[in-house]
Design a protein around this motif. Structure first.
Motif, PDB file in Angstrom:
ATOM      1  N   ASN A   3     -55.432 -11.397 -12.206  1.00 65.13           N
ATOM      2  CA  ASN A   3     -56.536 -12.138 -11.609  1.00 65.13           C
ATOM      3  C   ASN A   3     -56.131 -13.605 -11.480  1.00 65.13           C
ATOM      4  OD1 ASN A   3     -58.623 -10.020 -11.644  1.00 65.13           O
ATOM      5  ND2 ASN A   3     -58.343 -10.154 -13.847  1.00 65.13           N
ATOM      6  N   PHE A   4     -56.418 -14.193 -10.321  1.00 59.31           N
ATOM      7  CA  PHE A   4     -56.155 -15.605 -10.089  1.00 59.31           C
ATOM      8  C   PHE A   4     -57.348 -16.216  -9.390  1.00 59.31           C
ATOM      9  CE2 PHE A   4     -51.761 -14.292 -10.563  1.00 59.31           C
ATOM     10  CZ  PHE A   4     -51.200 -15.372 -11.238  1.00 59.31           C
ATOM     11  N   ALA A   5     -57.557 -17.509  -9.636  1.00 57.19           N
ATOM     12  CA  ALA A   5     -58.577 -18.272  -8.917  1.00 57.19           C
ATOM     13  C   ALA A   5     -57.885 -19.454  -8.256  1.00 57.19           C
ATOM     14  CB  ALA A   5     -59.654 -18.750  -9.872  1.00 57.19           C
ATOM     15  N   LEU A   6     -58.125 -19.637  -6.968  1.00 59.36           N
ATOM     16  CA  LEU A   6     -57.588 -20.766  -6.217  1.00 59.36           C
ATOM     17  C   LEU A   6     -58.756 -21.577  -5.677  1.00 59.36           C
ATOM     18  CD1 LEU A   6     -54.770 -19.091  -4.061  1.00 59.36           C
ATOM     19  CD2 LEU A   6     -54.495 -20.413  -6.163  1.00 59.36           C
ATOM     20  N   GLU A   7     -58.770 -22.874  -5.997  1.00 61.32           N
ATOM     21  CA  GLU A   7     -59.785 -23.766  -5.448  1.00 61.32           C
ATOM     22  C   GLU A   7     -59.064 -24.837  -4.649  1.00 61.32           C
ATOM     23  OE1 GLU A   7     -63.383 -26.787  -6.727  1.00 61.32           O
ATOM     24  OE2 GLU A   7     -62.460 -25.522  -8.243  1.00 61.32           O
ATOM     25  N   LEU A  47     -62.789 -22.388  -0.732  1.00 65.55           N
ATOM     26  CA  LEU A  47     -62.261 -23.218   0.355  1.00 65.55           C
ATOM     27  C   LEU A  47     -62.808 -24.642   0.268  1.00 65.55           C
ATOM     28  CD1 LEU A  47     -62.496 -20.678   3.311  1.00 65.55           C
ATOM     29  CD2 LEU A  47     -60.500 -21.262   1.923  1.00 65.55           C
ATOM     30  N   PRO A  48     -62.130 -25.613   0.902  1.00 63.92           N
ATOM     31  CA  PRO A  48     -62.596 -27.000   0.872  1.00 63.92           C
ATOM     32  C   PRO A  48     -64.041 -27.125   1.362  1.00 63.92           C
ATOM     33  CG  PRO A  48     -60.426 -26.881   1.900  1.00 63.92           C
ATOM     34  CD  PRO A  48     -60.910 -25.466   1.714  1.00 63.92           C
ATOM     35  N   GLY A  49     -64.822 -27.866   0.620  1.00 60.24           N
ATOM     36  CA  GLY A  49     -66.206 -28.109   1.014  1.00 60.24           C
ATOM     37  C   GLY A  49     -67.173 -26.982   0.707  1.00 60.24           C
ATOM     38  N   GLN A  50     -66.694 -25.888   0.122  1.00 65.91           N
ATOM     39  CA  GLN A  50     -67.587 -24.780  -0.207  1.00 65.91           C
ATOM     40  C   GLN A  50     -67.871 -24.761  -1.700  1.00 65.91           C
ATOM     41  OE1 GLN A  50     -66.092 -21.101   1.403  1.00 65.91           O
ATOM     42  NE2 GLN A  50     -66.582 -21.700   3.476  1.00 65.91           N
ATOM     43  N   LEU A  51     -69.070 -24.368  -2.046  1.00 66.44           N
ATOM     44  CA  LEU A  51     -69.468 -24.298  -3.453  1.00 66.44           C
ATOM     45  C   LEU A  51     -69.234 -22.916  -4.039  1.00 66.44           C
ATOM     46  CD1 LEU A  51     -72.808 -26.307  -3.225  1.00 66.44           C
ATOM     47  CD2 LEU A  51     -70.555 -27.134  -3.936  1.00 66.44           C
ATOM     48  N   GLU A  52     -69.299 -21.906  -3.190  1.00 66.68           N
ATOM     49  CA  GLU A  52     -69.162 -20.530  -3.659  1.00 66.68           C
ATOM     50  C   GLU A  52     -67.773 -19.995  -3.357  1.00 66.68           C
ATOM     51  OE1 GLU A  52     -72.113 -17.926  -3.858  1.00 66.68           O
ATOM     52  OE2 GLU A  52     -73.672 -19.443  -4.066  1.00 66.68           O
ATOM     53  N   SER A  53     -67.262 -19.219  -4.293  1.00 63.82           N
ATOM     54  CA  SER A  53     -65.952 -18.598  -4.093  1.00 63.82           C
ATOM     55  C   SER A  53     -66.110 -17.217  -3.473  1.00 63.82           C
ATOM     56  CB  SER A  53     -65.214 -18.493  -5.424  1.00 63.82           C
ATOM     57  OG  SER A  53     -65.945 -17.681  -6.323  1.00 63.82           O
ATOM     58  N   VAL A  54     -65.003 -16.696  -2.977  1.00 64.09           N
ATOM     59  CA  VAL A  54     -64.952 -15.378  -2.366  1.00 64.09           C
ATOM     60  C   VAL A  54     -63.939 -14.542  -3.143  1.00 64.09           C
ATOM     61  CG1 VAL A  54     -64.308 -14.135  -0.269  1.00 64.09           C
ATOM     62  CG2 VAL A  54     -65.542 -16.280  -0.088  1.00 64.09           C
TER      63      VAL A  54
END
Length: 108
Positions: A3-7, A47-54
């Motif tokens: 599992n990875f998270a990219l912001e 993604l840039p400018g988004q608060l919620e992740s996918v």
């Protein structure tokens, strides 16, 4: 399965990681963790400018080992397996004309 998270804080960071040459799109993950081609990875992307992740199911399709030529960052490229959130189109909308840039990315 890993599992990875990219912001992504800005479009430049997103451009550096995006892999538009893949049919469904994909992203590069900087990591020293060892993977094999075809390994499945659960990826959380903001993604840039988004608060919620996918959440995306992905598969390793590119490996840059530690110590690669030209000081390239070690990591893996993952191809999107399911794109029910239409993340590829969202990324390409964010990047706009940057997609035509000749600037090198983490993969090409």
């Amino acid at each position: 399965m890993s599992n990875f998270a990219l912001e992504f804080k800005n479009e430049r960071d997103l451009y550096m990681a995006y892999m538009p040459f893949l049919k469904q799109g994909g992203l590069f993950i900087k990591t020293t963790e060892q993977f094999e081609l075809g390994d499945k990875v659960n990826l959380e992307v903001t993604l840039p400018g988004q608060l919620e992740s996918v959440q995306l199911e992905t598969s390793v399709c590119w490996i840059t080992p530690h110590g690669a030529q030209n000081g390239t960052e070690p990591g893996v490229g993952v191809a999107f397996l399911n794109d029910e959130h239409n993340i590829r189109n969202q990324i390409e909308s964010n990047l706009g004309r940057m997609l035509n840039s000749k600037e090198a990315t983490y993969t090409m």
